[in-house]
Scaffold this active site. Structure first.
Site, PDB file in Angstrom:
ATOM      1  N   HIS A   1       0.759  -1.334  -0.234  1.00 53.57           N
ATOM      2  CA  HIS A   1       0.153   0.380   0.079  1.00 53.57           C
ATOM      3  C   HIS A   1       0.611   1.354   0.032  1.00 53.57           C
ATOM      4  O   HIS A   1       0.521   2.339  -0.166  1.00 53.57           O
ATOM      5  CB  HIS A   1      -0.807  -0.117   1.273  1.00 53.57           C
ATOM      6  CG  HIS A   1      -0.503   0.524   2.546  1.00 53.57           C
ATOM      7  ND1 HIS A   1       0.677  -0.602   3.533  1.00 53.57           N
ATOM      8  CD2 HIS A   1      -0.283   1.553   3.111  1.00 53.57           C
ATOM      9  CE1 HIS A   1       0.910   0.294   4.302  1.00 53.57           C
ATOM     10  NE2 HIS A   1       0.333   1.649   4.588  1.00 53.57           N
TER      11      HIS A   1
HETATM   12  N1  UDP Z   1      -3.271  -4.959   9.067  1.00 53.12           N
HETATM   13  C1  UDP Z   1      -3.732  -5.550   9.700  1.00 53.12           C
HETATM   14  N2  UDP Z   1      -4.511  -6.334   8.439  1.00 53.12           N
HETATM   15  C2  UDP Z   1      -4.459  -6.184   7.040  1.00 53.12           C
HETATM   16  C3  UDP Z   1      -3.168  -6.023   6.993  1.00 53.12           C
HETATM   17  C4  UDP Z   1      -2.549  -4.986   8.222  1.00 53.12           C
HETATM   18  O1  UDP Z   1      -4.437  -6.008  10.575  1.00 53.12           O
HETATM   19  O2  UDP Z   1      -5.263  -7.060   6.160  1.00 53.12           O
HETATM   20  C5  UDP Z   1      -2.583  -4.899  10.174  1.00 53.12           C
HETATM   21  C6  UDP Z   1      -0.366  -5.124  10.224  1.00 53.12           C
HETATM   22  O3  UDP Z   1      -0.952  -6.141  11.016  1.00 53.12           O
HETATM   23  C7  UDP Z   1      -0.178  -4.321  11.103  1.00 53.12           C
HETATM   24  C8  UDP Z   1      -0.740  -2.816  10.473  1.00 53.12           C
HETATM   25  O4  UDP Z   1      -2.318  -3.280  10.201  1.00 53.12           O
HETATM   26  O5  UDP Z   1      -1.013  -3.730  11.853  1.00 53.12           O
HETATM   27  C9  UDP Z   1      -0.186  -1.979   9.646  1.00 53.12           C
HETATM   28  O6  UDP Z   1      -0.394  -1.815   9.025  1.00 53.12           O
HETATM   29  P1  UDP Z   1       0.174  -0.106   7.656  1.00 53.12           P
HETATM   30  O7  UDP Z   1       0.703  -1.306   6.993  1.00 53.12           O
HETATM   31  O8  UDP Z   1      -2.005  -0.424   6.827  1.00 53.12           O
HETATM   32  O9  UDP Z   1       0.289   1.062   8.100  1.00 53.12           O
HETATM   33  P2  UDP Z   1       2.109   1.134   8.291  1.00 53.12           P
HETATM   34  O10 UDP Z   1       2.500   0.271   9.206  1.00 53.12           O
HETATM   35  O11 UDP Z   1       2.734   0.791   6.563  1.00 53.12           O
HETATM   36  O12 UDP Z   1       2.561   2.646   8.493  1.00 53.12           O
END
Ligand code: UDP
Length: 350
Positions: free
Chosen positions: A204
């Protein structure tokens, strides 16, 4: 003590779940403000329901628009809430537009800001997250870090006051969720996969969705794998693939975004994690799953130094090579704390 916590995006709901629980059990008055940045039910409500996050007192329903419009609208709306509530402190998490808007709104009216997950750096200023985190760190009073590396980054920018190494609140929620997981056999049947015989993927980051070349290269790479890839598709990536008319091969099982419990269960049982997420790189490490990261750099460098995370950018060949051949070492040092960061945050607040 009265705290206002600003949240708005999926990873912030997950982080706040850990901290809010500990604060409220200790009798701290906390009110949640949801900016509305993530609003689909599977990107927002599901986390409140499943992780027992209290309902936000304020939902600002601010979505879409460019970075400036979104951050500006949030700034105005959050200031209004803060003027009405007059909290003693404001907590912000991570590096989204909600983080920056919350921190800026508070500091301008002299309310101390607590930044959870301070000091992270990718050193890539073309990432919106990098701007948000640098700015937020420089206006925060308490800077709560996940590792020594983060503390050192702050030091290098001249920030030493109010800096504390507390560990990672995501480790807290990851630890308790894994303790409660139980058997995943029903879930694996639901997704028609077998233990350690599939790849879990998340995708994403703006650089991998807004840049068509990278978007196409990643789509081609996963479609060329002769393995099942389970892909809970982020709404931004779904839109980008539709916009460019890109389809994925049948080995890629595209599913709706998952709840945290399902995500954790599918991660624990996967053979390998393919991601451009920040949080997921750490979760893969804690779950002892090899991680292939589709970015040109990472903030979570300790996972790379430990040999469990392989940075491959968005090159089709590099992705394929790593997914097929990357093997982490047996050594697995403790990273990002012991899963009790929220308790340390409570002590500091007291
Ligand atoms: N996550 C979730 N469901 C999904 C994809 C990700 O619960 O379908 C969780 C993942 O386990 C982690 C968090 O969302 O705890 C990460 O969020 P994201 O990847 O959106 O953001 P980033 O960490 O890159 O800022």
């Amino acid at each position: 003590m009265k705290i206002i916590t600003i949240i708005g995006a999926r990873p912030q709901f997950i982080k706040a779940a850990a901290v809010s629980k500990v604060l409220r059990e200790a009798g701290v008055v906390e009110k949640l403000v949801h900016t509305g940045q993530h609003h689909d039910s599977n990107m927002s409500d599901v986390f409140f329901d499943e992780l027992g996050i209290p309902a936000p007192e304020y939902n600002l329903a601010i979505q879409g628009g460019g970075h400036g419009a979104m951050t500006g609208k949030m700034l105005e709306a959050i200031e209004e809430v803060l003027l009405k509530e007059r909290p003693d402190k404001v907590i912000v998490y991570g590096d989204t537009n909600s983080t920056l808007a919350g921190a800026l709104a508070a500091v301008k009216i002299h309310i101390p800001v607590i930044h959870v997950e301070a000091g992270l750096r990718s050193f890539n200023r073309s990432m919106p997250e990098e701007i948000n985190r640098v700015m937020t760190d420089h206006i925060s009073e308490l800077l709560l870090c996940t590792s020594d590396v983060a503390v050192d980054h702050l030091k290098a920018e001249g920030i030493t006051d109010g800096v504390h190494l507390v560990g990672d609140v995501m480790a807290d929620i990851n630890r308790t969720t894994r303790e409660d997981l139980g058997s995943s056999s029903e879930l694996l049947s639901e997704y028609c996969v077998e233990k350690k015989k599939y790849i879990l993927m998340t995708w994403h980051r703006a650089e991998n969705t807004d840049n068509v070349e990278r978007l196409k290269a990643i789509a081609e790479a996963v479609s060329a794998l002769q393995e099942i890839v389970v892909l809970p598709l982020h709404p931004r990536t779904k839109k980008a693939l539709e916009r460019e008319g890109i389809s994925l091969a049948e080995n890629v099982r595209v599913v709706e975004p998952l709840s945290y419990h399902k995500m954790t269960a599918l991660l624990v049982n996967s053979r390998c994690m393919l991601t451009d997420s920040g949080g997921v790189q750490k979760e893969a490490y804690w779950c002892r799953v090899p991680c292939i990261t589709m970015r040109d750099e990472t903030e979570w460098t300790e996972t790379v130094s430990a040999g469990w995370n392989c940075i491959v950018g968005a090159s089709k060949d590099e992705i394929l090579k790593a997914v097929r051949g990357f093997i982490p070492p047996i050594e697995h040092p403790v990273l990002y704390g012991d899963g009790h960061a929220s308790e340390r945050i409570l002590e500091l607040l007291k």
